[in-house]
Design an enzyme around this catalytic site. Structure first.
Site, PDB file in Angstrom:
ATOM      1  N   LYS A  13       0.786  -1.216   0.091  1.00  0.00           N
ATOM      2  CA  LYS A  13       0.130  -0.130   0.070  1.00  0.00           C
ATOM      3  C   LYS A  13       0.819   1.255  -0.136  1.00  0.00           C
ATOM      4  O   LYS A  13       0.705   2.331  -0.847  1.00  0.00           O
ATOM      5  CB  LYS A  13      -1.042   0.127   1.196  1.00  0.00           C
ATOM      6  CG  LYS A  13      -1.779  -1.113   1.250  1.00  0.00           C
ATOM      7  CD  LYS A  13      -2.636  -1.222   2.657  1.00  0.00           C
ATOM      8  CE  LYS A  13      -1.858  -1.318   3.850  1.00  0.00           C
ATOM      9  NZ  LYS A  13      -1.191  -2.444   4.339  1.00  0.00           N
ATOM     10  N   ARG A  88     -10.036   0.804   8.345  1.00  0.00           N
ATOM     11  CA  ARG A  88      -9.729  -0.516   8.836  1.00  0.00           C
ATOM     12  C   ARG A  88     -10.821  -1.229   9.478  1.00  0.00           C
ATOM     13  O   ARG A  88     -10.578  -2.600   9.758  1.00  0.00           O
ATOM     14  CB  ARG A  88      -8.254  -0.565   9.768  1.00  0.00           C
ATOM     15  CG  ARG A  88      -7.102  -0.883   9.088  1.00  0.00           C
ATOM     16  CD  ARG A  88      -6.137  -0.353   9.934  1.00  0.00           C
ATOM     17  NE  ARG A  88      -4.719  -1.313   9.609  1.00  0.00           N
ATOM     18  CZ  ARG A  88      -3.702  -0.665   9.397  1.00  0.00           C
ATOM     19  NH1 ARG A  88      -3.651   0.361   8.530  1.00  0.00           N
ATOM     20  NH2 ARG A  88      -2.625  -1.502   8.907  1.00  0.00           N
ATOM     21  N   ARG A 127      11.970  -5.054   5.559  1.00  0.00           N
ATOM     22  CA  ARG A 127      11.824  -3.741   5.189  1.00  0.00           C
ATOM     23  C   ARG A 127      12.634  -2.828   5.867  1.00  0.00           C
ATOM     24  O   ARG A 127      12.868  -2.887   7.207  1.00  0.00           O
ATOM     25  CB  ARG A 127      10.434  -3.415   5.236  1.00  0.00           C
ATOM     26  CG  ARG A 127       9.975  -2.151   5.083  1.00  0.00           C
ATOM     27  CD  ARG A 127       8.551  -1.867   5.028  1.00  0.00           C
ATOM     28  NE  ARG A 127       8.002  -2.361   6.115  1.00  0.00           N
ATOM     29  CZ  ARG A 127       6.337  -2.111   6.430  1.00  0.00           C
ATOM     30  NH1 ARG A 127       5.696  -1.720   5.541  1.00  0.00           N
ATOM     31  NH2 ARG A 127       6.180  -2.662   7.562  1.00  0.00           N
ATOM     32  N   ARG A 161      10.841  -0.341  11.559  1.00  0.00           N
ATOM     33  CA  ARG A 161       9.759  -0.045  12.264  1.00  0.00           C
ATOM     34  C   ARG A 161       9.653  -0.913  13.477  1.00  0.00           C
ATOM     35  O   ARG A 161      10.004  -2.325  13.369  1.00  0.00           O
ATOM     36  CB  ARG A 161       8.286  -0.342  11.642  1.00  0.00           C
ATOM     37  CG  ARG A 161       7.999   1.201  10.688  1.00  0.00           C
ATOM     38  CD  ARG A 161       7.016   0.689   9.692  1.00  0.00           C
ATOM     39  NE  ARG A 161       5.840  -0.052  10.273  1.00  0.00           N
ATOM     40  CZ  ARG A 161       4.669  -0.159   9.519  1.00  0.00           C
ATOM     41  NH1 ARG A 161       4.727   0.416   8.255  1.00  0.00           N
ATOM     42  NH2 ARG A 161       3.730  -1.066  10.076  1.00  0.00           N
ATOM     43  N   ARG A 172      -0.753  -8.545  13.360  1.00  0.00           N
ATOM     44  CA  ARG A 172      -1.291  -7.438  12.321  1.00  0.00           C
ATOM     45  C   ARG A 172      -2.396  -8.144  11.210  1.00  0.00           C
ATOM     46  O   ARG A 172      -3.168  -7.556  10.835  1.00  0.00           O
ATOM     47  CB  ARG A 172      -0.117  -6.591  11.763  1.00  0.00           C
ATOM     48  CG  ARG A 172       0.222  -5.652  12.956  1.00  0.00           C
ATOM     49  CD  ARG A 172       1.912  -5.277  12.472  1.00  0.00           C
ATOM     50  NE  ARG A 172       1.821  -4.548  11.244  1.00  0.00           N
ATOM     51  CZ  ARG A 172       3.213  -4.614  10.628  1.00  0.00           C
ATOM     52  NH1 ARG A 172       4.273  -4.713  11.164  1.00  0.00           N
ATOM     53  NH2 ARG A 172       3.188  -3.891   9.341  1.00  0.00           N
TER      54      ARG A 172
HETATM   55  P1  AP5 Z   1       4.778  -1.420   1.943  1.00  0.00           P
HETATM   56  O1  AP5 Z   1       4.509  -0.892   0.605  1.00  0.00           O
HETATM   57  O2  AP5 Z   1       5.518  -0.962   2.970  1.00  0.00           O
HETATM   58  O3  AP5 Z   1       3.499  -2.314   2.279  1.00  0.00           O
HETATM   59  P2  AP5 Z   1       2.376  -1.758   3.226  1.00  0.00           P
HETATM   60  O4  AP5 Z   1       1.134  -2.347   2.701  1.00  0.00           O
HETATM   61  O5  AP5 Z   1       2.262  -0.441   3.262  1.00  0.00           O
HETATM   62  O6  AP5 Z   1       2.497  -2.497   4.559  1.00  0.00           O
HETATM   63  P3  AP5 Z   1       2.501  -2.008   6.216  1.00  0.00           P
HETATM   64  O7  AP5 Z   1       3.371  -2.749   6.952  1.00  0.00           O
HETATM   65  O8  AP5 Z   1       2.762  -0.313   6.001  1.00  0.00           O
HETATM   66  O9  AP5 Z   1       0.998  -1.956   6.368  1.00  0.00           O
HETATM   67  P4  AP5 Z   1       0.334  -1.999   7.675  1.00  0.00           P
HETATM   68  O10 AP5 Z   1      -0.982  -1.965   7.226  1.00  0.00           O
HETATM   69  O11 AP5 Z   1       0.483  -3.297   8.508  1.00  0.00           O
HETATM   70  O12 AP5 Z   1       1.036  -0.847   8.543  1.00  0.00           O
HETATM   71  P5  AP5 Z   1       0.397   0.705   8.721  1.00  0.00           P
HETATM   72  O13 AP5 Z   1       1.470   1.606   8.958  1.00  0.00           O
HETATM   73  O14 AP5 Z   1      -0.652   1.059   7.887  1.00  0.00           O
HETATM   74  O15 AP5 Z   1       5.751  -2.919   1.326  1.00  0.00           O
HETATM   75  C1  AP5 Z   1       6.063  -3.885   2.459  1.00  0.00           C
HETATM   76  C2  AP5 Z   1       7.700  -4.128   1.970  1.00  0.00           C
HETATM   77  O16 AP5 Z   1       7.516  -4.890   0.648  1.00  0.00           O
HETATM   78  C3  AP5 Z   1       8.628  -2.818   1.510  1.00  0.00           C
HETATM   79  O17 AP5 Z   1       9.993  -3.351   1.891  1.00  0.00           O
HETATM   80  C4  AP5 Z   1       8.490  -2.991  -0.203  1.00  0.00           C
HETATM   81  O18 AP5 Z   1       9.614  -2.445  -0.566  1.00  0.00           O
HETATM   82  C5  AP5 Z   1       8.336  -4.331  -0.507  1.00  0.00           C
HETATM   83  N1  AP5 Z   1       7.448  -4.608  -1.677  1.00  0.00           N
HETATM   84  C6  AP5 Z   1       6.213  -3.930  -1.873  1.00  0.00           C
HETATM   85  N2  AP5 Z   1       5.620  -4.194  -3.046  1.00  0.00           N
HETATM   86  C7  AP5 Z   1       6.367  -5.144  -3.456  1.00  0.00           C
HETATM   87  C8  AP5 Z   1       6.134  -6.214  -4.560  1.00  0.00           C
HETATM   88  N3  AP5 Z   1       5.246  -6.098  -5.407  1.00  0.00           N
HETATM   89  N4  AP5 Z   1       7.231  -6.933  -4.716  1.00  0.00           N
HETATM   90  C9  AP5 Z   1       8.157  -7.145  -3.837  1.00  0.00           C
HETATM   91  N5  AP5 Z   1       8.385  -6.229  -2.675  1.00  0.00           N
HETATM   92  C10 AP5 Z   1       7.547  -5.435  -2.405  1.00  0.00           C
HETATM   93  O19 AP5 Z   1      -0.128   0.515  10.236  1.00  0.00           O
HETATM   94  C11 AP5 Z   1       0.746   0.169  11.314  1.00  0.00           C
HETATM   95  C12 AP5 Z   1       0.028   0.068  12.560  1.00  0.00           C
HETATM   96  O20 AP5 Z   1      -0.682   1.385  12.982  1.00  0.00           O
HETATM   97  C13 AP5 Z   1      -1.220  -0.914  12.687  1.00  0.00           C
HETATM   98  O21 AP5 Z   1      -0.765  -1.901  13.013  1.00  0.00           O
HETATM   99  C14 AP5 Z   1      -2.086  -0.082  13.862  1.00  0.00           C
HETATM  100  O22 AP5 Z   1      -1.662  -0.262  15.036  1.00  0.00           O
HETATM  101  C15 AP5 Z   1      -2.018   1.468  13.433  1.00  0.00           C
HETATM  102  N6  AP5 Z   1      -2.898   1.869  12.419  1.00  0.00           N
HETATM  103  C16 AP5 Z   1      -2.635   2.355  11.282  1.00  0.00           C
HETATM  104  N7  AP5 Z   1      -3.759   2.621  10.522  1.00  0.00           N
HETATM  105  C17 AP5 Z   1      -4.813   2.320  11.368  1.00  0.00           C
HETATM  106  C18 AP5 Z   1      -6.234   2.506  11.402  1.00  0.00           C
HETATM  107  N8  AP5 Z   1      -6.910   3.028  10.292  1.00  0.00           N
HETATM  108  N9  AP5 Z   1      -6.975   1.906  12.478  1.00  0.00           N
HETATM  109  C19 AP5 Z   1      -6.412   1.594  13.453  1.00  0.00           C
HETATM  110  N10 AP5 Z   1      -5.094   1.231  13.749  1.00  0.00           N
HETATM  111  C20 AP5 Z   1      -4.340   1.755  12.634  1.00  0.00           C
HETATM  112 MG    MG Z   2       2.452   1.189   4.874  1.00  0.00          MG
END
Ligand code: AP5
Ligand code: MG
Length: 218
Positions: A13, A88, A127, A161, A172
């Site tokens: 994402k 979410r 990552r 992270r 997660r």
């Molecule tokens: P990346 O693009 O970083 O993936 P992502 O989908 O953004 O993954 P996240 O870990 O950020 O998602 P998340 O939902 O757990 O975390 P968030 O910060 O939203 O890609 C991952 C890796 O793969 C990278 O190294 C990239 O280079 C590689 N990659 C990407 N695409 C690829 C491909 N096609 N092929 C190969 N490699 C690839 O949330 C974190 C925390 O915040 C949550 O756990 C929660 O506690 C809180 N939070 C955030 N939003 C909310 C909400 N709306 N409600 C409640 N709590 C929330």
């Molecule tokens: Mg992300």
């Protein structure tokens, strides 16, 4: 155009949202990034969110919808927004409808990134990002051209992270399955959902998303 990128942790994402931001002048709204900034700054929201995030659980609906609402009031979001990691839960999806309607905006697409969860653990655990400019890297899939030097800003400091470890990732993912995946039917009923193969390479995923946004999918 306002779109949601939906998919489990590591689905890509953030990677795709920042490309869309660069290519289309849309604004990436990542609740994860905003919460991490609040934790770093030690704000009241950050103090509440820190332990929850480190455990891999979800922060309260009120907090995240509150920060999204504030962000949508900023002028730069008027050209279009990519919601990355929000909504979410069903309550957040409902709140997003209200936030958009109150501002005379609407959702155009919900893009679900289809991925294999086992492969995601490797993606997440490998990552890291540039500590200075935030450019994303991966131990195997995306290394800097010169080892140890950021391609974008030349910094030699990187960070990982605290929630990017194998155990927290499983929590997660369980949260995603239990609380986030069930919101898809809400958007399916409105004909907004497009599915993209998130296991393809990064450029291919970008092209598939572009085809959805440009209405050129087969
Ligand atoms: P990346 O693009 O970083 O993936 P992502 O989908 O953004 O993954 P996240 O870990 O950020 O998602 P998340 O939902 O757990 O975390 P968030 O910060 O939203 O890609 C991952 C890796 O793969 C990278 O190294 C990239 O280079 C590689 N990659 C990407 N695409 C690829 C491909 N096609 N092929 C190969 N490699 C690839 O949330 C974190 C925390 O915040 C949550 O756990 C929660 O506690 C809180 N939070 C955030 N939003 C909310 C909400 N709306 N409600 C409640 N709590 C929330
Ligand atoms: Mg992300």
């Amino acid at each position: 155009m306002n779109i949601i990128l939906l998919g489990p942790p590591g689905a890509g994402k953030g990677t795709q949202a920042s490309r869309l931001e660069a290519a289309r002048g849309m604004v990436q709204l990542s609740t994860g990034d905003m919460l991490r900034a609040a934790v770093k700054a030690g704000t009241p929201v950050g103090l509440q969110a820190k332990a929850v995030m480190e455990a891999g659980a979800l922060v309260s609906d009120e907090i995240v919808s509150g920060i999204i609402g504030e962000r949508l009031d900023m002028a730069d979001t008027a050209n279009g927004v990519i919601f990355d990691g929000y909504p979410r839960t069903a309550a957040q999806a409902d709140e997003l409808d209200k936030l958009l309607a109150a501002r005379g905006r609407r959702l155009d697409h919900v893009i679900e990134l289809l991925v294999d969860e086992d492969a995601l653990v490797e993606r997440i655990v490998g990552r890291y990002t540039c500590a200075k400019c935030g450019e994303g890297y991966h131990d195997r899939f995306k290394q800097p051209a010169v080892a140890g030097v950021c391609d974008v800003c030349g910094s030699t400091e990187f960070k990982r992270r605290p929630d990017d470890n194998a155990e927290t990732v499983r929590t997660r993912m369980a949260e995603y399955r239990a609380k986030t995946a069930p919101i898809l039917p809400i958007y399916e009923a409105r004909g907004l959902v497009a599915r993209v193969d998130g296991m393809a390479d990064i450029d291919q995923v970008t092209s598939e998303i572009a085809a959805v946004l440009d209405g050129t999918t087969a």
